[in-house]
Design an enzyme around this catalytic site. Structure first.
Site, PDB file in Angstrom:
ATOM      1  N   ASP A   1       0.829  -1.216   0.000  1.00  0.00           N
ATOM      2  CA  ASP A   1       0.000   0.000   0.000  1.00  0.00           C
ATOM      3  C   ASP A   1       0.864   1.267   0.000  1.00  0.00           C
ATOM      4  O   ASP A   1       1.995   1.251   0.490  1.00  0.00           O
ATOM      5  CB  ASP A   1      -0.917  -0.024   1.238  1.00  0.00           C
TER       6      ASP A   1
ATOM      7  N   ASN B   1     -10.798  -2.630  -6.083  1.00  0.00           N
ATOM      8  CA  ASN B   1      -9.974  -1.722  -6.895  1.00  0.00           C
ATOM      9  C   ASN B   1     -10.537  -1.499  -8.302  1.00  0.00           C
ATOM     10  O   ASN B   1     -10.154  -0.547  -8.989  1.00  0.00           O
ATOM     11  CB  ASN B   1      -8.526  -2.223  -7.019  1.00  0.00           C
TER      12      ASN B   1
ATOM     13  N   ARG C   1     -11.683   2.021  -9.191  1.00  0.00           N
ATOM     14  CA  ARG C   1     -10.764   3.154  -9.411  1.00  0.00           C
ATOM     15  C   ARG C   1     -10.949   3.709 -10.830  1.00  0.00           C
ATOM     16  O   ARG C   1     -11.536   3.040 -11.696  1.00  0.00           O
ATOM     17  CB  ARG C   1      -9.321   2.690  -9.228  1.00  0.00           C
TER      18      ARG C   1
HETATM   19  C1  FPP Z   1      -1.830   0.150  -3.351  1.00  0.00           C
HETATM   20  O1  FPP Z   1      -1.415   1.493  -3.345  1.00  0.00           O
HETATM   21  C2  FPP Z   1      -1.233  -0.578  -4.475  1.00  0.00           C
HETATM   22  C3  FPP Z   1      -1.925  -1.122  -5.487  1.00  0.00           C
HETATM   23  C4  FPP Z   1      -3.398  -1.056  -5.580  1.00  0.00           C
HETATM   24  C5  FPP Z   1      -1.253  -1.808  -6.608  1.00  0.00           C
HETATM   25  C6  FPP Z   1      -0.047  -2.624  -6.275  1.00  0.00           C
HETATM   26  C7  FPP Z   1       0.514  -3.167  -7.506  1.00  0.00           C
HETATM   27  C8  FPP Z   1       1.821  -3.163  -7.853  1.00  0.00           C
HETATM   28  C9  FPP Z   1       2.907  -2.678  -6.975  1.00  0.00           C
HETATM   29  C10 FPP Z   1       2.226  -3.737  -9.169  1.00  0.00           C
HETATM   30  C11 FPP Z   1       2.302  -5.206  -9.046  1.00  0.00           C
HETATM   31  C12 FPP Z   1       2.998  -5.785 -10.185  1.00  0.00           C
HETATM   32  C13 FPP Z   1       3.262  -7.114 -10.279  1.00  0.00           C
HETATM   33  C14 FPP Z   1       4.016  -7.620 -11.427  1.00  0.00           C
HETATM   34  C15 FPP Z   1       2.795  -8.041  -9.245  1.00  0.00           C
HETATM   35  P1  FPP Z   1      -2.507   2.659  -3.475  1.00  0.00           P
HETATM   36  O2  FPP Z   1      -2.634   2.991  -4.921  1.00  0.00           O
HETATM   37  O3  FPP Z   1      -3.762   2.245  -2.817  1.00  0.00           O
HETATM   38  O4  FPP Z   1      -1.789   3.803  -2.700  1.00  0.00           O
HETATM   39  P2  FPP Z   1      -2.498   4.982  -1.849  1.00  0.00           P
HETATM   40  O5  FPP Z   1      -3.203   4.309  -0.702  1.00  0.00           O
HETATM   41  O6  FPP Z   1      -1.345   5.821  -1.397  1.00  0.00           O
HETATM   42  O7  FPP Z   1      -3.426   5.699  -2.778  1.00  0.00           O
END
Ligand code: FPP
Length: 248
Positions: free
Chosen positions: A17, A65, A68
């Protein structure tokens, strides 16, 4: 990685996250946070191999998600597809078996086919298993398990009295993985967000304020050391656990 920890967790699950906030703090679009988060995924896989963690489950995209903005969803899906293609040779070289969990039907053909391909190609790898949760909801997983069991009961294949923990576990996406030992969440949020609700029944929980793109081998090692320092009692008393240890 220089690590000498006796009690390594077999199964680590991570809620990755803080990508969006990481990007925002740098005046960047959210997708740059996700793109930088991929480097942390690579670090977590490498560190798991180094430490001897056998199962690493990453929460890449929840069922919620999908709500979004479409552009962010599309960017995330493309990021996953392109990185799976990119990483496959290194998975094969390092002995990483790839598995997918989540609602397969909700994925586009392109994403589903890429995941299926990686699962097939790495099926023989046995150093560690990397599990990616995409379009995943623990509540949905449990409802699905209940539905499967109810169907068997309606068909007369089982008695209602036969329904137990083992049968439930056999009906989860994770039926051939062990229970989670350590769950990590980055970004300072102290919640589980519908991730592996059944599987974390006795997991140790580790929360860090670091955003996912800043999560590295050092922080992972800290989480594993925290895990190793915990006494896991599974409902027993501390005295019982100590006695069991002296008997081994
Ligand atoms: C949460 O941060 C993260 C995600 C919803 C996506 C995570 C995915 C990746 C890191 C890519 C994965 C790739 C592979 C190949 C497995 P957020 O967007 O909710 O952050 P925020 O809470 O600060 O808005």
């Amino acid at each position: 990685m220089d690590i000498d920890i006796k009690n390594i967790p077999t199964h680590v699950a991570i809620i990755m996250d803080g990508n969006g906030r990481w990007a925002k703090e740098r005046g960047l679009e959210r997708v740059y946070g996700h793109a930088n988060g991929v480097a942390s995924v690579r670090k977590a896989i490498k560190a798991s191999l180094d430490m001897g963690v056998k199962y690493l489950t990453l929460y890449a995209f929840s069922q919620e998600n999908w709500n979004r903005p479409a552009a962010e969803v599309e960017a995330l899906m493309q990021l996953m597809v392109s990185n799976m293609k990119l990483e496959l040779p290194s998975f094969l070289e390092q002995g990483v078996r790839f598995r997918y969990i989540g609602n397969r039907e909700a994925l586009s053909d392109e994403v589903r086919e890429e995941f299926d391909y990686c699962e097939r190609e790495t099926a023989h790898c046995d150093k560690m298993t990397l599990v990616i949760a995409v379009s995943y909801s623990a509540q949905e997983e449990l409802a699905l398990a209940a539905r499967k069991i109810a169907r068997r009961a309606v068909r007369g294949e089982i008695n209602v009295e036969d329904i137990d923990i083992k049968m439930m576990e056999g009906c989860l996406y994770t039926s051939d993985f062990p229970m989670v030992d350590l769950m990590i969440r980055t970004s300072g949020e102290i919640r589980i967000s519908n991730f592996l609700l059944w599987q974390i029944a006795y997991a140790e929980l580790y929360f860090t304020d670091l955003y996912w793109p800043d999560f590295d081998e050092k922080e992972y090692e800290k989480a594993v050391k925290y895990y190793a320092s915990r006494e896991r009692r599974f409902g027993k008393t501390s005295e019982q656990i100590k006695q069991e240890k002296t008997l081994v």
